[in-house]
Enzyme design. Structure first.
Site, mmCIF file in Angstrom:
data_model
loop_
_atom_site.group_PDB
_atom_site.id
_atom_site.type_symbol
_atom_site.label_atom_id
_atom_site.label_comp_id
_atom_site.label_asym_id
_atom_site.label_seq_id
_atom_site.Cartn_x
_atom_site.Cartn_y
_atom_site.Cartn_z
ATOM 1 C CD GLU A 190 25.137 24.849 -32.297
ATOM 2 O OE1 GLU A 190 24.538 25.939 -32.290
ATOM 3 O OE2 GLU A 190 26.053 24.700 -31.521
ATOM 4 C CD GLU A 208 22.716 25.977 -21.421
ATOM 5 O OE1 GLU A 208 23.742 26.018 -22.025
ATOM 6 O OE2 GLU A 208 22.339 25.129 -20.499
ATOM 7 C CE LYS A 239 23.433 29.575 -23.727
ATOM 8 N NZ LYS A 239 22.978 28.780 -24.553
ATOM 9 C CE LYS A 270 29.838 21.229 -24.422
ATOM 10 N NZ LYS A 270 29.325 22.438 -24.354
ATOM 11 C CD GLU A 307 28.238 21.397 -20.796
ATOM 12 O OE1 GLU A 307 27.843 21.911 -21.879
ATOM 13 O OE2 GLU A 307 27.577 21.321 -19.663
#
Length: 457
Positions: free
Chosen positions: A266, A310, A217, A448, A444
């Site tokens: 987060e 992911e 990734k 955001k 995406e």
């Protein structure tokens, strides 16, 4: 239309706050001077809108950090002490020194660090690898109660007097604080670090290396630079943005006139003694236009093979990083969904009990950067980002937060922007894994930054 003032409104409680500052300043002035030792006084104060106050008083460097539970926040003005390093490999540990200085007090440091552990260049010039401030004046909100505190940390008598004078100037400015009501900003120019064609090329190169087994990734970021006719009011914009994203951390760190700010969903980690809370957040879909579509997208987030892989990469690497640091790790909570205004993430809470001798500096070095902002394996993903990415990340995807004697909390510095007068740089990133589609990932990226653009206007 350019930004212009419509009216000025008196900031409630500003006069009362100024009187409280003066009383505490007089208490400090009566104390004997002690070199290189924290002197702190505090008192309870009436409720005040922290972001409006920060918006109205700009004579000192400002800081703000709000926990995502919407019950606790801290605002800071000025510098009692600054700690910074130009590269993370330069010791001794800044975080350990910060904790030592405020030991046995209620003081908190406010600050953050860069993504790559290096000092910024370009628009990020002046932002070191890590920087934390002990604010001269601190206001803390906790479950509708408010506390004012003054911190002094002086190297000599002259410095002590200078800090007292700085507090007096802050008090005078706060006494005159007024809310400036402004019209929406006009964007004169917009520039992107990558266009759609360049983005397809970057994602294609990443997928080739993933297919060849070089890494599993990698997270690629994009920068959108905006130029306004006049400087937007950052703290008022942050207030609107926080209202749109009530379950996010809100932060703003001012550094020589520039402000790094955002609303991050987060957490990097929260430490209370030997107890640690962290989380894995990765895998994203948009929100639905109605309840039925939103639920359908939520199920996709829970079951889609690409999205679950992911997320699993992030969760597994975090647990592996904690193994040498922890007495025990609890990852029994099943992955769920974390919903924001325009997107929703796959999310899992992870908790641990740390070994007795583990420092906050060790925690930071093991956990940052997570695969959610870098990739996996870390070294190979970072090398690809450095070679491929056309964005200067600076503190974007680094971390921001507060350091306390008993509790430290850092948020991952995503969903963020850098402001310098009438220039604004917005940042967003996405994780690329096997099965990623360049067009879907581009959408995406757009999603955001949409909520920030709405808050600006």
């Amino acid at each position: 239309m350019t930004i212009q003032a419509l009216s000025f409104l008196t900031l409630p409680s500003a006069q009362s706050l100024a009187h409280s500052i003066d009383r505490l300043c007089a208490e400090l002035s009566a104390r004997p001077f002690t070199a290189n030792r924290l002197q702190r006084v505090s008192c309870d104060i009436p409720a005040i809108d922290l972001l409006e106050l920060l918006s109205s008083v700009a004579i000192a460097e400002r800081g703000y950090f709000a926990h995502r539970n919407q019950t606790a926040a801290v605002a800071g003005f000025g510098q009692a002490l600054e700690l910074k390093i130009d590269a993370l490999h330069h010791g001794p540990s800044l975080l350990s020194r910060a904790e030592m200085i405020i030991a046995d007090t209620d003081a908190v440091w406010m600050g953050g660090c860069s993504y790559n552990g290096e000092t910024g260049t370009g628009q990020w010039q002046g932002f070191p690898a890590m920087r934390f401030l002990l604010p001269l004046l601190e206001i803390r909100e906790d479950h509708d109660s408010f506390q004012l505190a003054l911190n002094l940390f002086a190297r000599d008598v002259q410095h002590w007097e200078e800090q007292l004078q700085a507090i007096t100037l802050l008090s005078r400015s706060i006494a005159k604080a007024k809310i400036k009501v402004t019209r929406a900003a006009t964007i004169n120019r917009r520039r992107q670090s990558v266009d759609r064609q360049q983005w397809h090329q970057q994602v294609g190169e990443a997928l080739q290396k993933i297919g060849a087994g070089e890494f599993h990734k990698v997270v690629l970021a994009r920068e959108v630079a905006l130029q306004f006719s006049s400087p937007p009011n950052i703290f008022q914009t942050l207030k609107r943005w926080r209202q749109q994203l009530p379950s996010s951390f809100a932060f703003a760190i001012e550094n020589h006139g520039k402000v790094f700010w955002g609303c991050s969903p987060e957490r990097l980690f929260k430490r209370h003694g030997q107890r640690l809370c962290t989380e894995a957040m990765a895998g994203t879909v948009r929100r639905g236009i109605n309840h039925a579509e939103d639920f359908s997208l939520e199920q996709q987030l829970k079951t889609d093979d690409k999205l679950t892989r992911e997320h699993a990469v992030v969760a597994d690497v975090i647990c592996e990083s904690l193994l040498p640091l922890a007495e025990s790790i609890d990852h029994s909570q099943k992955p769920g969904v974390y919903k924001l205004d325009r997107i929703q993430h796959r999310y899992q809470s992870l908790n641990a009990v740390l070994k007795a001798d583990i420092s906050t500096d060790q925690l930071y070095r093991h956990l940052h950067p997570t695969p959610a902002v870098c990739g996996h394996p870390r070294v190979q993903a970072q090398a690809f980002i450095s070679a491929c990415e056309l964005t200067q990340r600076g503190w974007y995807s680094g971390c921001v937060g507060v350091i306390g004697a008993g509790q430290t909390e850092f948020a991952v510095a995503i969903r963020s922007a850098l402001s310098d007068r009438n220039h604004l740089w917005l940042y967003s990133g996405v994780g690329i894994v096997d099965g990623s589609d360049a067009d879907a990932e581009w959408q995406e990226l757009e999603a955001k930054i949409e909520s920030l653009l709405e808050a600006l206007n």
